[in-house]
Each structure stands twice: as structure tokens, then as C-alpha cells.
Design a protein around this motif. Structure first.
Motif, short mmCIF file in Angstrom:
data_model
loop_
_atom_site.label_atom_id
_atom_site.label_comp_id
_atom_site.label_asym_id
_atom_site.label_seq_id
_atom_site.Cartn_x
_atom_site.Cartn_y
_atom_site.Cartn_z
N PRO A 80 0.81 -1.23 0.00
CA PRO A 80 0.00 0.00 0.00
C PRO A 80 0.84 1.28 0.00
CG PRO A 80 -0.85 -1.58 1.59
CD PRO A 80 0.47 -2.12 1.12
N PHE A 81 0.36 2.25 -0.76
CA PHE A 81 0.95 3.60 -0.79
C PHE A 81 0.52 4.37 0.46
CE2 PHE A 81 0.92 3.40 -5.62
CZ PHE A 81 2.29 3.49 -5.75
N PRO A 82 1.19 5.47 0.75
CA PRO A 82 0.62 6.44 1.70
C PRO A 82 -0.70 6.97 1.15
CG PRO A 82 2.94 6.89 1.32
CD PRO A 82 2.55 5.86 0.32
N PHE A 83 -1.57 7.42 2.03
CA PHE A 83 -2.90 7.85 1.61
C PHE A 83 -2.83 9.02 0.62
CE2 PHE A 83 -6.96 10.16 2.21
CZ PHE A 83 -7.81 9.16 1.79
N GLN A 84 -1.76 9.81 0.67
CA GLN A 84 -1.63 10.94 -0.26
C GLN A 84 -1.62 10.50 -1.72
OE1 GLN A 84 0.09 10.46 2.45
NE2 GLN A 84 -0.25 12.27 3.74
N GLU A 85 -1.14 9.28 -2.00
CA GLU A 85 -1.15 8.78 -3.37
C GLU A 85 -2.57 8.53 -3.86
OE1 GLU A 85 1.45 7.76 -5.72
OE2 GLU A 85 2.49 9.27 -4.52
N LEU B 143 -6.06 -0.14 -9.59
CA LEU B 143 -5.14 0.95 -9.92
C LEU B 143 -4.09 1.11 -8.83
CD1 LEU B 143 -4.52 3.32 -11.92
CD2 LEU B 143 -5.82 4.77 -10.35
N LEU B 144 -4.54 1.12 -7.59
CA LEU B 144 -3.60 1.23 -6.46
C LEU B 144 -4.32 0.88 -5.16
CD1 LEU B 144 -4.23 4.03 -4.61
CD2 LEU B 144 -3.32 5.11 -6.65
N GLU B 145 -3.51 0.63 -4.15
CA GLU B 145 -4.01 0.47 -2.78
C GLU B 145 -3.24 1.45 -1.91
OE1 GLU B 145 -4.62 -2.91 0.74
OE2 GLU B 145 -3.39 -3.35 -1.02
N ALA B 146 -3.94 2.06 -0.96
CA ALA B 146 -3.30 3.01 -0.06
C ALA B 146 -3.76 2.74 1.36
CB ALA B 146 -3.64 4.44 -0.46
N ALA C 34 -8.01 -0.91 7.29
CA ALA C 34 -6.57 -0.70 7.12
C ALA C 34 -6.18 -0.01 5.82
CB ALA C 34 -5.84 -2.03 7.22
N SER C 35 -6.98 -0.20 4.75
CA SER C 35 -6.56 0.34 3.45
C SER C 35 -7.76 0.63 2.56
CB SER C 35 -5.62 -0.65 2.74
OG SER C 35 -6.33 -1.82 2.35
N ILE C 36 -7.46 1.24 1.41
CA ILE C 36 -8.49 1.57 0.44
C ILE C 36 -7.97 1.22 -0.96
CG2 ILE C 36 -7.71 3.98 0.28
CD1 ILE C 36 -10.67 4.73 -0.22
N LEU C 37 -8.83 0.57 -1.74
CA LEU C 37 -8.50 0.21 -3.12
C LEU C 37 -9.16 1.18 -4.07
CD1 LEU C 37 -9.18 -3.66 -2.96
CD2 LEU C 37 -6.97 -2.50 -2.71
N LEU C 38 -8.51 1.46 -5.19
CA LEU C 38 -9.07 2.34 -6.21
C LEU C 38 -8.97 1.66 -7.56
CD1 LEU C 38 -10.21 5.13 -7.07
CD2 LEU C 38 -7.83 5.89 -7.32
N TRP C 39 -10.08 1.67 -8.30
CA TRP C 39 -10.12 1.16 -9.67
C TRP C 39 -10.42 2.30 -10.64
CZ3 TRP C 39 -12.44 -1.99 -5.87
CH2 TRP C 39 -11.99 -3.33 -5.80
N ALA C 40 -9.82 2.24 -11.82
CA ALA C 40 -10.14 3.15 -12.93
C ALA C 40 -9.89 2.34 -14.20
CB ALA C 40 -9.29 4.40 -12.89
N VAL C 41 -10.92 1.63 -14.66
CA VAL C 41 -10.79 0.63 -15.71
C VAL C 41 -11.42 1.12 -17.02
CG1 VAL C 41 -11.35 -1.74 -16.37
CG2 VAL C 41 -10.86 -1.19 -13.96
N THR D 24 -5.16 3.76 5.03
CA THR D 24 -6.13 4.75 5.45
C THR D 24 -5.57 5.66 6.55
OG1 THR D 24 -7.07 3.13 6.99
CG2 THR D 24 -8.13 3.37 4.83
N GLU D 25 -4.32 5.44 6.93
CA GLU D 25 -3.70 6.30 7.92
C GLU D 25 -3.57 7.72 7.35
OE1 GLU D 25 0.43 6.63 10.53
OE2 GLU D 25 0.05 4.90 9.24
N GLY D 26 -4.04 8.69 8.07
CA GLY D 26 -4.02 10.06 7.60
C GLY D 26 -5.28 10.46 6.85
N ARG D 27 -6.20 9.51 6.70
CA ARG D 27 -7.46 9.83 6.02
C ARG D 27 -8.40 10.54 6.99
NH1 ARG D 27 -11.64 5.34 3.41
NH2 ARG D 27 -13.05 6.83 2.41
N LYS D 28 -8.98 11.64 6.52
CA LYS D 28 -9.92 12.37 7.34
C LYS D 28 -11.31 11.80 7.15
CE LYS D 28 -7.34 16.73 7.25
NZ LYS D 28 -7.39 18.17 6.87
N THR D 29 -11.97 11.50 8.22
CA THR D 29 -13.33 10.96 8.15
C THR D 29 -14.31 12.00 8.68
OG1 THR D 29 -13.04 9.93 10.32
CG2 THR D 29 -12.58 8.58 8.40
N PRO D 30 -15.50 12.12 8.06
CA PRO D 30 -16.47 13.12 8.51
C PRO D 30 -17.01 12.80 9.89
CG PRO D 30 -17.42 11.69 6.83
CD PRO D 30 -15.96 11.35 6.91
#
Length: 209
Positions: free
Chosen positions: A111-116, A198-201, A171-178, A203-209
């Protein structure tokens, strides 16, 4: 007298020749130049894509898109009760997103840092905004997934699209762009699976509402 008469005749001939030259040259030097027409600015790829998709929709050149989202490693997890979207695609957008997937695979899918994730998602958001500004609000399509991650889009204008979704865990978030190509009158099958993430990052540093 003969010399004087000859001189007068020569002067008269010279004057006539000068007048003739002036008369010929005058219109060419004083005629206004025709205005130069400005060339219309060339349309960029996104403008052309939006115009093409809108035209296909108006002409009834539409199809559908169906599929499902799930991952199988380390265990099978479905993109259940989530949301997927279709976004007009361009080669420029694909080229901008490709380095994220390449770097993620080079990292052996760590996983990348959440900024990616934020950087990649910002590109997709910018595409949505640009499409809307070009009059293509109806070309940003959304569908809900069922408990097995299945989705279906109806009456999709024929053309090039990007199927976008994300899936979160604690722990993480997946993103698709197919990339997806919809054909008139057909049902395009598209799946969001392990192989085209596309990538996995984290969730550390992710702001939640």
C-alpha cells in the motif's frame, strides 16, 4: 525652333509615360487588403469525447454496461452495497493514471501512503468537473452495487468510458479506474477485480467526517 519643338515633344512623351505608370500603380498600392479570417481554435481530446458521446446519446447509439466488483486475496470480498461510476475517458487521462498502477506493482502491491490515493482521485475529480463544464453533466453516470458487488448501467452512449470505484477496509483503500468501451445495442461486461486495481493506499491520515 526644330530643337525646341523636339524638346517639347520629348517632355510631353515623358510626362504621358509617367502619368500612365502612376495610373497603373495607383490601384495596386491603395487597394485595401482583404481581412484575414481567424482560424477556430482546435478542440482538445476531452471536448471531442464529450461531443461524440452526447451525439451518440441523442442519436440513440446507446448500450449498457454490467459487471461486478470483488477481490479474492487474501479472502473473497465483494464490493457490496457500494457505488461505481462511468466517466468519459481520454488517452490523456489514462496516461496520467498509468504511473500510479505501475509504481504500485513495482512495490509488489504494497500500500501507498494515503496521499497517493488523494492524488489519483484528484485527477478523476478534475475530469468530472471538466466534463460538466463542457455541458456533459449527463455523462457522469452512477450505479449502486448489490450484496454481491454486481452493477448495471442502462442507456450508456456508445464510446470510451472509465469505470471508477473504490473499496475501503479499516486498514486500506483500493481504487479502480478501468477503461470500458460501450457498443451500440450491446451489453459490455466489465469487472473490478484483483488484476486491474489501480492502487491500494493505507487509510492512515485519512480524514473521516
Amino acid at each position: 525652333m526644330r530643337e525646341t519643338d523636339g524638346g517639347q515633344q520629348w517632355m510631353a512623351a515623358l510626362a504621358a509615360a509617367l502619368l500612365s505608370l502612376t495610373a497603373c500603380a495607383g490601384p495596386a498600392t491603395t487597394a485595401p487588403k482583404p481581412p484575414v479570417e481567424a482560424k477556430p481554435a482546435a478542440e482538445n481530446p476531452l471536448q471531442l469525447a464529450v461531443k461524440r458521446l452526447l451525439a451518440n446519446g441523442a442519436d440513440g447509439q446507446v448500450g449498457s454496461a454490467s459487471g461486478a466488483g470483488f477481490v479474492t486475496a487474501p479472502i473473497a470480498i465483494f464490493l457490496a452495497d457500494g457505488e461505481v461510476s462511468l466517466l468519459p475517458n481520454t488517452p490523456e487521462l489514462e496516461a496520467a493514471l498509468a504511473p500510479f498502477q505501475r509504481r504500485w506493482r513495482e512495490r509488489r502491491r504494497q500500500p501507498f501512503p494515503f496521499q497517493e490515493f488523494q492524488a489519483a482521485f484528484a485527477l478523476l475529480t478534475a475530469q468530472r468537473t471538466a466534463v460538466a463544464r463542457l455541458g456533459g453533466e449527463t455523462l457522469v453516470l452512477f450505479a449502486k452495487t448489490d450484496d454481491r458487488g454486481r452493477f448495471h448501467f442502462e442507456r450508456v452512449p456508445a464510446g470510451q468510458w472509465l469505470l471508477v470505484a473504490d473499496m475501503s477496509s479499516p486498514a486500506s483503500i483500493l481504487l479502480w479506474a478501468v477503461p470500458v468501451e460501450v457498443s451500440p445495442g450491446g451489453d459490455t461486461q466489465a469487472f473490478l477485480v484483483d488484476s486491474n486495481i489501480l492502487l491500494e493506499a493505507t487509510t492512515e491520515g485519512r480524514k473521516t467526517p
